[in-house]
Design a protein around this motif. Structure first.
Motif, PDB file in Angstrom:
ATOM      1  N   ILE A  91      29.832 -48.143   7.391  1.00  0.00           N
ATOM      2  CA  ILE A  91      29.564 -48.152   5.956  1.00  0.00           C
ATOM      3  C   ILE A  91      28.291 -48.929   5.641  1.00  0.00           C
ATOM      4  CG2 ILE A  91      30.391 -49.048   3.743  1.00  0.00           C
ATOM      5  CD1 ILE A  91      33.195 -48.218   4.536  1.00  0.00           C
ATOM      6  N   GLU A  92      28.134 -50.112   6.206  1.00  0.00           N
ATOM      7  CA  GLU A  92      26.937 -50.890   5.874  1.00  0.00           C
ATOM      8  C   GLU A  92      25.682 -50.244   6.447  1.00  0.00           C
ATOM      9  OE1 GLU A  92      27.561 -54.841   7.327  1.00  0.00           O
ATOM     10  OE2 GLU A  92      26.785 -54.397   9.337  1.00  0.00           O
ATOM     11  N   ARG A  93      25.800 -49.601   7.574  1.00  0.00           N
ATOM     12  CA  ARG A  93      24.659 -48.867   8.139  1.00  0.00           C
ATOM     13  C   ARG A  93      24.227 -47.746   7.205  1.00  0.00           C
ATOM     14  NH1 ARG A  93      25.904 -45.737  13.556  1.00  0.00           N
ATOM     15  NH2 ARG A  93      27.206 -44.654  12.018  1.00  0.00           N
ATOM     16  N   ASP A  94      25.203 -46.999   6.663  1.00  0.00           N
ATOM     17  CA  ASP A  94      24.874 -45.903   5.744  1.00  0.00           C
ATOM     18  C   ASP A  94      24.325 -46.426   4.420  1.00  0.00           C
ATOM     19  OD1 ASP A  94      25.681 -44.152   7.679  1.00  0.00           O
ATOM     20  OD2 ASP A  94      27.601 -43.643   6.747  1.00  0.00           O
ATOM     21  N   LEU A  95      24.833 -47.574   3.960  1.00  0.00           N
ATOM     22  CA  LEU A  95      24.304 -48.172   2.737  1.00  0.00           C
ATOM     23  C   LEU A  95      22.823 -48.518   2.905  1.00  0.00           C
ATOM     24  CD1 LEU A  95      27.147 -50.610   1.610  1.00  0.00           C
ATOM     25  CD2 LEU A  95      26.243 -48.705   0.267  1.00  0.00           C
ATOM     26  N   ILE A  96      22.499 -49.195   3.980  1.00  0.00           N
ATOM     27  CA  ILE A  96      21.127 -49.644   4.200  1.00  0.00           C
ATOM     28  C   ILE A  96      20.200 -48.468   4.484  1.00  0.00           C
ATOM     29  CG2 ILE A  96      19.637 -51.012   5.705  1.00  0.00           C
ATOM     30  CD1 ILE A  96      21.297 -52.639   3.691  1.00  0.00           C
ATOM     31  N   VAL A 107      26.598 -47.185  -3.461  1.00  0.00           N
ATOM     32  CA  VAL A 107      27.548 -48.280  -3.625  1.00  0.00           C
ATOM     33  C   VAL A 107      28.803 -47.820  -4.345  1.00  0.00           C
ATOM     34  CG1 VAL A 107      27.930 -50.458  -4.863  1.00  0.00           C
ATOM     35  CG2 VAL A 107      25.872 -50.161  -3.473  1.00  0.00           C
ATOM     36  N   GLU A 108      28.668 -46.989  -5.361  1.00  0.00           N
ATOM     37  CA  GLU A 108      29.828 -46.564  -6.135  1.00  0.00           C
ATOM     38  C   GLU A 108      30.847 -45.785  -5.297  1.00  0.00           C
ATOM     39  OE1 GLU A 108      28.392 -44.086  -9.254  1.00  0.00           O
ATOM     40  OE2 GLU A 108      27.782 -42.456  -7.918  1.00  0.00           O
ATOM     41  N   ASP A 109      30.397 -45.249  -4.159  1.00  0.00           N
ATOM     42  CA  ASP A 109      31.286 -44.462  -3.307  1.00  0.00           C
ATOM     43  C   ASP A 109      31.935 -45.290  -2.204  1.00  0.00           C
ATOM     44  OD1 ASP A 109      30.687 -42.111  -4.717  1.00  0.00           O
ATOM     45  OD2 ASP A 109      28.887 -41.765  -3.503  1.00  0.00           O
ATOM     46  N   VAL A 110      31.598 -46.564  -2.118  1.00  0.00           N
ATOM     47  CA  VAL A 110      32.103 -47.397  -1.021  1.00  0.00           C
ATOM     48  C   VAL A 110      33.630 -47.445  -0.980  1.00  0.00           C
ATOM     49  CG1 VAL A 110      32.275 -49.790  -0.189  1.00  0.00           C
ATOM     50  CG2 VAL A 110      30.034 -48.798  -0.691  1.00  0.00           C
ATOM     51  N   LYS A 125      37.961 -43.761   5.726  1.00  0.00           N
ATOM     52  CA  LYS A 125      37.770 -44.153   7.125  1.00  0.00           C
ATOM     53  C   LYS A 125      39.001 -44.889   7.669  1.00  0.00           C
ATOM     54  CE  LYS A 125      32.703 -44.314   7.260  1.00  0.00           C
ATOM     55  NZ  LYS A 125      32.552 -43.375   8.394  1.00  0.00           N
ATOM     56  N   TYR A 126      39.633 -45.702   6.828  1.00  0.00           N
ATOM     57  CA  TYR A 126      40.858 -46.367   7.281  1.00  0.00           C
ATOM     58  C   TYR A 126      41.944 -45.339   7.588  1.00  0.00           C
ATOM     59  CZ  TYR A 126      40.107 -51.366   7.200  1.00  0.00           C
ATOM     60  OH  TYR A 126      39.704 -52.645   7.527  1.00  0.00           O
ATOM     61  N   GLU A 127      42.001 -44.332   6.753  1.00  0.00           N
ATOM     62  CA  GLU A 127      43.001 -43.281   6.990  1.00  0.00           C
ATOM     63  C   GLU A 127      42.684 -42.515   8.266  1.00  0.00           C
ATOM     64  OE1 GLU A 127      45.643 -40.391   4.176  1.00  0.00           O
ATOM     65  OE2 GLU A 127      43.532 -40.684   3.627  1.00  0.00           O
ATOM     66  N   GLU A 128      41.399 -42.264   8.512  1.00  0.00           N
ATOM     67  CA  GLU A 128      40.995 -41.519   9.702  1.00  0.00           C
ATOM     68  C   GLU A 128      41.210 -42.325  10.975  1.00  0.00           C
ATOM     69  OE1 GLU A 128      36.946 -39.567  11.697  1.00  0.00           O
ATOM     70  OE2 GLU A 128      36.890 -40.382   9.643  1.00  0.00           O
ATOM     71  N   GLU A 174      42.469 -55.316  -0.883  1.00  0.00           N
ATOM     72  CA  GLU A 174      42.888 -55.144   0.506  1.00  0.00           C
ATOM     73  C   GLU A 174      41.977 -54.190   1.252  1.00  0.00           C
ATOM     74  OE1 GLU A 174      47.004 -53.889   0.164  1.00  0.00           O
ATOM     75  OE2 GLU A 174      47.669 -55.899   0.745  1.00  0.00           O
ATOM     76  N   GLY A 175      41.044 -53.603   0.536  1.00  0.00           N
ATOM     77  CA  GLY A 175      40.113 -52.665   1.139  1.00  0.00           C
ATOM     78  C   GLY A 175      38.727 -53.253   1.240  1.00  0.00           C
ATOM     79  N   CYS A 176      37.794 -52.656   0.519  1.00  0.00           N
ATOM     80  CA  CYS A 176      36.381 -52.996   0.708  1.00  0.00           C
ATOM     81  C   CYS A 176      35.986 -54.358   0.171  1.00  0.00           C
ATOM     82  CB  CYS A 176      35.515 -51.912   0.069  1.00  0.00           C
ATOM     83  SG  CYS A 176      35.742 -51.740  -1.718  1.00  0.00           S
ATOM     84  N   LEU A 177      36.879 -55.039  -0.558  1.00  0.00           N
ATOM     85  CA  LEU A 177      36.558 -56.369  -1.074  1.00  0.00           C
ATOM     86  C   LEU A 177      37.098 -57.502  -0.207  1.00  0.00           C
ATOM     87  CD1 LEU A 177      37.179 -55.884  -4.922  1.00  0.00           C
ATOM     88  CD2 LEU A 177      34.970 -56.219  -3.777  1.00  0.00           C
ATOM     89  N   GLN A 178      37.754 -57.182   0.890  1.00  0.00           N
ATOM     90  CA  GLN A 178      38.470 -58.227   1.629  1.00  0.00           C
ATOM     91  C   GLN A 178      37.549 -59.209   2.357  1.00  0.00           C
ATOM     92  OE1 GLN A 178      40.153 -56.957   5.723  1.00  0.00           O
ATOM     93  NE2 GLN A 178      40.370 -55.124   4.467  1.00  0.00           N
TER      94      GLN A 178
END
Length: 511
Positions: A372-377, A383-386, A393-396, A407-411
């Motif tokens: 995710i951070e690689r794709d962001l940069i 950002v809105e799609d993070v 990705k967690y599901e996959e 519990e997800g992207c803010l942890q």
């Protein structure tokens, strides 16, 4: 025999330039250390209302440090030393300072200030967003930090992958290709192993630590364990924070952890992990403070130290044979050391939280963040799609989907600092930890009895001699080669997890 006066004068000038460079680097380190203390205070003890001024304080210190490293005097000293005969230690210092100078000199001062100030403000926004489960509170800061770091990468090298440029801030001596190769090896090894474990009929204890555990007692236990491991309380302290971290140097290195009444292992494991970071810092040569010879190598090596203590000491059956009686002094736990060991090493792919993950699925958490951070940069993800991409990705990868962004992207705290490129070092460090621990046992003999007895001095000395005392003298692969006799690779880690978890879960593929 006549003395060549010109050569003598040149040598004297080089000696003088080297001493001036050391003095300059030490003063830069002092400014950076002051910023580190202010950052520690912001995360541990600062009142909530202090953020606006603290962000400006940190920004000012970042600016001062940037001006000092990029000053003409620094460039002139490096130029004077460029073609001079230097011993190995001197050459290492000049190499590291030159790398820092060239990287810093490429970035405008106002951009450095903006990154620092925005990161300080983003920390408070992240803490609020996580507490309120509200990604929108943090999103504007994340978007700004992504933009700022993209600009930083472009300033340093506009012709290269911006994520690769940022990755070098944390791991300057290993290529992104090697990092990606190791992460790919981990995925290829761990995904089928985790699937096999899920299908295993092995009777592994998972409930040795079910119940509620007072957090004050957990803190007291953590202090006892830190003392047992050899933490120097004269040069350190333990506090709590929203995200465990370590901050400091060889004279003052502080650890933080966090506690959950329903999860005593989480707090204890985090404490042992942070001890590894602190023990590394405290083991750096005091006489070289402020110079590369008294500075940790990089984050992969730093994470190797924390993961070594967390996994190769703290998750062993021998460790639980030693620590369980102390644990029982604080809590009513009816478990044998074997049951505690099994519970501490159970593999469960339904855990959403990275810092609470087991030793195997942990790396899939890292892969999610890395991708995710690689794709962001790289500009391939908005950002809105993070949150949605994170959950997908967690599901996959893990077969679970976070119900909340907290519990997800803010942890994790890292993106609030603008630390893009940091996450791969966790897995790289885990891999390196196995290679180092194997080498330590090759030299010292099996350490099981020492761990069972709570005797860690032999391991202490081996790590100091083979890792800590070198500071940043060697680049990463050379440091590993010096310590282990082998190049840095994932081979030892693959053998380790297959042996350990093959025995724990009766896996046919690991027999």
């Amino acid at each position: 025999m006549a003395t060549n006066t010109a050569d003598t004068d040149a040598d004297a000038a080089a000696d003088d330039a080297y001493e001036q460079l050391l003095d300059r680097v030490e003063r830069i380190s002092a400014v950076q250390s002051a910023g580190g203390v202010l950052s520690w205070d912001q995360q541990v003890t600062m009142p909530e209302g202090g953020t606006p001024v603290r962000s400006k304080q940190l920004s000012a210190l970042s600016s001062v440090g940037h001006d000092m490293i990029t000053a003409d005097e620094t460039a002139e000293l490096l130029d004077t030393l460029a073609d001079r005969e230097l011993d190995d230690e001197q050459a290492a210092v000049v190499r590291e300072v030159r790398r820092d100078y060239e990287r810093a000199d490429a970035v405008p001062r106002d951009l450095v200030e903006e990154i620092s100030e925005t990161s300080s403000e983003a920390l408070s926004a992240w803490e609020e967003a996580k507490a309120e489960d509200d990604f929108e509170t943090f999103a504007p800061y994340l978007e700004e930090l992504v933009d700022l770091r993209q600009r930083q990468a472009e300033a340093i090298d506009p012709d290269r992958d911006p994520y690769e440029v940022l990755f070098e801030e944390y791991e300057p001596c290993l290529s992104i290709e090697r990092a990606e190769s190791i992460l790919e090896t981990l995925k290829e090894t761990l995904v089928p192993m985790i699937d096999e474990i899920a299908d295993s009929d092995a009777d592994v204890t998972t409930d040795a630590f079910d119940g509620e555990f007072d957090t004050d007692d957990q803190e007291a236990l953590s202090r006892d364990v830190l003392s047992t491991l050899g933490y120097d309380w004269d040069r350190g302290r333990l506090d709590t924070s929203s995200h465990p971290f370590t901050s400091g140097n060889q004279f003052d290195c502080r650890v933080t952890t966090r506690f959950d009444e329903t999860d005593p292992l989480g707090g204890l494991t985090a404490t042992v992990h942070e001890f590894g970071h602190a023990f590394y810092n405290l083991g750096l040569p005091q006489e070289h403070w402020g110079t590369p010879l008294g500075t940790s190598r990089d984050l992969s090596v730093h994470e190797s130290q924390s993961r070594l203590w967390e996994n190769h000491v703290g998750r062993t059956e021998a460790f639980w044979e030693h620590v369980l009686p102390t644990f029982a002094e604080y809590f009513d736990v009816d478990a044998t050391p074997r049951e505690a060991y099994e519970s501490a090493n159970q593999v469960y792919d339904d855990n959403l939280i990275r810092v609470e993950a087991d030793e195997l699925t942990y790396h899939l958490h890292i892969v999610v963040r890395f991708e995710i951070e690689r794709d962001l940069i790289r500009g391939d993800l908005d950002v809105e799609d993070v949150p949605e991409v994170w959950n997908d990705k967690y599901e996959e990868y893990l077969g679970i989907r976070p119900e909340t962004d907290a519990e997800g992207c803010l942890q994790d705290i890292h993106w609030s600092h603008g630390n893009f490129g940091y996450f791969p070092t966790y897995s790289l460090g885990s891999v390196m930890a196995t290679q180092l621990f194997d080498a330590a046992e090759d030299d010292l003999g099996e350490l099981t009895d020492d761990i069972r007895a709570g005797e860690f001095e032999a391991l202490h000395e081996w790590l100091r001699e083979n890792v800590h005392e070198h500071g940043a003298r060697y680049e990463t692969n050379e440091l590993v080669r010096q310590a282990t006799g082998e190049d840095f690779s994932a081979d030892a880690f693959v053998d380790y997890v297959q042996s350990k978890y093959g025995a724990l879960y009766d896996l046919e593929s690991s027999v």
